[in-house]
Design an enzyme around this catalytic site. Structure first.
Site, PDB file in Angstrom:
ATOM      1  N   ASP A 105       0.798  -1.239   0.000  1.00  0.00           N
ATOM      2  CA  ASP A 105       0.000   0.000   0.000  1.00  0.00           C
ATOM      3  C   ASP A 105       0.824   1.279   0.000  1.00  0.00           C
ATOM      4  OD1 ASP A 105       0.790   0.393   2.749  1.00  0.00           O
ATOM      5  OD2 ASP A 105      -0.840  -0.918   3.384  1.00  0.00           O
ATOM      6  N   HIS A 120       6.951  -7.395  -1.279  1.00  0.00           N
ATOM      7  CA  HIS A 120       5.924  -7.737  -2.262  1.00  0.00           C
ATOM      8  C   HIS A 120       5.647  -6.602  -3.250  1.00  0.00           C
ATOM      9  CE1 HIS A 120       4.289 -10.948   0.772  1.00  0.00           C
ATOM     10  NE2 HIS A 120       5.426 -11.294   0.226  1.00  0.00           N
ATOM     11  N   THR A 190       0.967  -9.266  11.197  1.00  0.00           N
ATOM     12  CA  THR A 190       0.961 -10.279  10.133  1.00  0.00           C
ATOM     13  C   THR A 190       0.474 -11.603  10.714  1.00  0.00           C
ATOM     14  OG1 THR A 190       2.348 -11.601   8.661  1.00  0.00           O
ATOM     15  CG2 THR A 190       3.496 -10.434  10.386  1.00  0.00           C
ATOM     16  N   GLU A 217      -4.449 -10.614  17.859  1.00  0.00           N
ATOM     17  CA  GLU A 217      -4.817 -12.030  17.935  1.00  0.00           C
ATOM     18  C   GLU A 217      -3.583 -12.908  17.999  1.00  0.00           C
ATOM     19  OE1 GLU A 217      -7.463 -13.083  14.711  1.00  0.00           O
ATOM     20  OE2 GLU A 217      -8.638 -11.258  15.083  1.00  0.00           O
TER      21      GLU A 217
HETATM   22  P1  NAD Z   1      -3.139 -11.127   6.950  1.00  0.00           P
HETATM   23  O1  NAD Z   1      -4.373 -10.457   6.489  1.00  0.00           O
HETATM   24  O2  NAD Z   1      -2.953 -12.562   6.668  1.00  0.00           O
HETATM   25  O3  NAD Z   1      -3.058 -10.929   8.532  1.00  0.00           O
HETATM   26  C1  NAD Z   1      -3.283  -9.696   9.135  1.00  0.00           C
HETATM   27  C2  NAD Z   1      -2.892  -9.815  10.599  1.00  0.00           C
HETATM   28  O4  NAD Z   1      -3.005  -8.524  11.174  1.00  0.00           O
HETATM   29  C3  NAD Z   1      -3.780 -10.761  11.415  1.00  0.00           C
HETATM   30  O5  NAD Z   1      -2.955 -11.610  12.195  1.00  0.00           O
HETATM   31  C4  NAD Z   1      -4.583  -9.819  12.308  1.00  0.00           C
HETATM   32  O6  NAD Z   1      -4.854 -10.375  13.588  1.00  0.00           O
HETATM   33  C5  NAD Z   1      -3.621  -8.644  12.420  1.00  0.00           C
HETATM   34  N1  NAD Z   1      -4.258  -7.347  12.701  1.00  0.00           N
HETATM   35  C6  NAD Z   1      -5.503  -6.924  12.375  1.00  0.00           C
HETATM   36  N2  NAD Z   1      -5.675  -5.651  12.780  1.00  0.00           N
HETATM   37  C7  NAD Z   1      -4.511  -5.261  13.362  1.00  0.00           C
HETATM   38  C8  NAD Z   1      -4.066  -4.065  13.976  1.00  0.00           C
HETATM   39  N3  NAD Z   1      -4.854  -2.999  14.061  1.00  0.00           N
HETATM   40  N4  NAD Z   1      -2.801  -4.016  14.473  1.00  0.00           N
HETATM   41  C9  NAD Z   1      -1.984  -5.093  14.397  1.00  0.00           C
HETATM   42  N5  NAD Z   1      -2.354  -6.261  13.829  1.00  0.00           N
HETATM   43  C10 NAD Z   1      -3.600  -6.340  13.311  1.00  0.00           C
HETATM   44  O7  NAD Z   1      -1.915 -10.271   6.423  1.00  0.00           O
HETATM   45  P2  NAD Z   1      -0.401 -10.652   6.092  1.00  0.00           P
HETATM   46  O8  NAD Z   1       0.139 -11.565   7.142  1.00  0.00           O
HETATM   47  O9  NAD Z   1       0.270  -9.355   5.846  1.00  0.00           O
HETATM   48  O10 NAD Z   1      -0.438 -11.499   4.755  1.00  0.00           O
HETATM   49  C11 NAD Z   1      -1.274 -11.128   3.726  1.00  0.00           C
HETATM   50  C12 NAD Z   1      -0.603 -10.896   2.364  1.00  0.00           C
HETATM   51  O11 NAD Z   1      -1.502 -10.073   1.613  1.00  0.00           O
HETATM   52  C13 NAD Z   1       0.690 -10.161   2.403  1.00  0.00           C
HETATM   53  O12 NAD Z   1       1.544 -10.831   1.546  1.00  0.00           O
HETATM   54  C14 NAD Z   1       0.413  -8.755   1.847  1.00  0.00           C
HETATM   55  O13 NAD Z   1       1.339  -8.440   0.820  1.00  0.00           O
HETATM   56  C15 NAD Z   1      -0.939  -8.839   1.187  1.00  0.00           C
HETATM   57  N6  NAD Z   1      -1.845  -7.724   1.588  1.00  0.00           N
HETATM   58  C16 NAD Z   1      -1.373  -6.442   1.669  1.00  0.00           C
HETATM   59  C17 NAD Z   1      -2.209  -5.396   2.086  1.00  0.00           C
HETATM   60  C18 NAD Z   1      -1.651  -4.003   2.196  1.00  0.00           C
HETATM   61  O14 NAD Z   1      -0.742  -3.653   1.440  1.00  0.00           O
HETATM   62  N7  NAD Z   1      -2.130  -3.187   3.133  1.00  0.00           N
HETATM   63  C19 NAD Z   1      -3.539  -5.643   2.403  1.00  0.00           C
HETATM   64  C20 NAD Z   1      -4.017  -6.969   2.284  1.00  0.00           C
HETATM   65  C21 NAD Z   1      -3.153  -7.996   1.876  1.00  0.00           C
END
Ligand code: NAD
Ligand code: ZN
Length: 240
Positions: A105, A120, A190, A217
């Site tokens: 992002d 990524h 993550t 979580e």
């Molecule tokens: P994920 O969605 O699998 O996990 C998100 C994690 O964040 C969860 O464990 C959740 O409990 C936690 N979480 C939720 N709200 C939170 C907060 N306010 N503070 C801290 N933690 C919080 O995401 P991931 O592990 O990053 O893997 C997903 C993949 O998808 C990545 O490879 C990423 O590149 C991509 N992705 C990127 C974006 C972005 O750029 N913002 C958005 C969605 C997915």
């Protein structure tokens, strides 16, 4: 919070710090997490694993751009939150600070972080399909501009790692080197399921670093960490 004061104490004597962020760090900016779904799991009836794939770049680059421009439109008014901003202070605080992100992002960059190891890619960068020239695209302009390479005239594609593609090797190797020599490694927002990114935390731990997780979580990483700070990144990171 007992763990919080222990982490602060730990950082007093730390010179090298790495942070790995995931989608959770941007949740409070209004960007849905991967597993949080939002309206981004399916695009025009196509699962995003398909539309976000190397195969689709070959088959239908316009459709890929349409999907990425849709995501860019969703992200364009999202602003960095307190966690992104706090990390810009960390870069001044430690002898060596390494910010590694799985996010595409661009919010760490918009907050003012300098050297970001984007594993990524970045949704606001485009890459020439032939000469690999990199272009910044204005987050506020949707659909994206430019659409052609000014060096060779070929088409541009999103500079994002798609399904079926390798991570950028130099960026990943740098992240590995920094992870192996840090004193403390943070895993923030993550789900700890996406390899090889999360493997960096294993590397750090085996090389002797303390691991700290920040997440509301539990994750597969929680029991492996030295400290677990349970809560939102936007609340906890500024407190640290
Ligand atoms: P994920 O969605 O699998 O996990 C998100 C994690 O964040 C969860 O464990 C959740 O409990 C936690 N979480 C939720 N709200 C939170 C907060 N306010 N503070 C801290 N933690 C919080 O995401 P991931 O592990 O990053 O893997 C997903 C993949 O998808 C990545 O490879 C990423 O590149 C991509 N992705 C990127 C974006 C972005 O750029 N913002 C958005 C969605 C997915
Ligand atoms: Zn080119």
């Amino acid at each position: 919070m007992e763990n919080l004061s222990q982490v602060k104490e730990l950082l007093k004597n730390s010179k090298r710090v790495c942070v790995l962020t995931g989608a959770g760090v941007s949740a409070e900016s209004g960007i849905p997490t991967f597993r949080g779904g939002g309206d981004s799991a399916v695009w025009k009836g196509m699962p995003f694993e398909k539309i976000s794939s190397a195969e689709m770049v070959e088959k239908d680059l316009d459709a890929v751009w349409e999907w990425f421009d849709h995501r860019r439109a969703l992200y364009k008014d999202c602003l960095p939150n307190a966690a992104h901003r706090a990390f810009t202070l960390w870069q001044e605080r430690f002898e060596e600070f390494t910010l590694i992100t799985q996010n595409v992002d661009g919010l760490h960059e918009r907050a003012g972080s300098r050297e970001i190891l984007e594993l990524h890619g970045n949704i606001n960068h485009a890459k020439c399909v032939d000469c690999s020239g990199i272009y910044r695209i204005d987050p506020q302009i949707v659909p994206h501009q430019p659409s052609e390479c000014s060096e060779c005239g070929s088409k541009l594609r999103p500079d994002v790692v798609l399904f079926g593609e390798m991570l950028p090797i130099e960026t990943f190797q740098k992240a590995e080197r920094r992870s192996k020599r840090c004193d403390v490694f943070f895993v923030v927002g993550t789900s700890a399921l996406v390899y090889p990114a999360i493997g960096l935390a294993d590397l750090a731990k085996y090389a002797g670093a303390k691991l700290v997780e920040v997440n509301p979580e539990e994750t597969p990483m929680t029991s492996f960490c030295d400290f677990s700070l349970c809560g939102n990144a936007g609340d906890i990171i500024p407190l640290i």
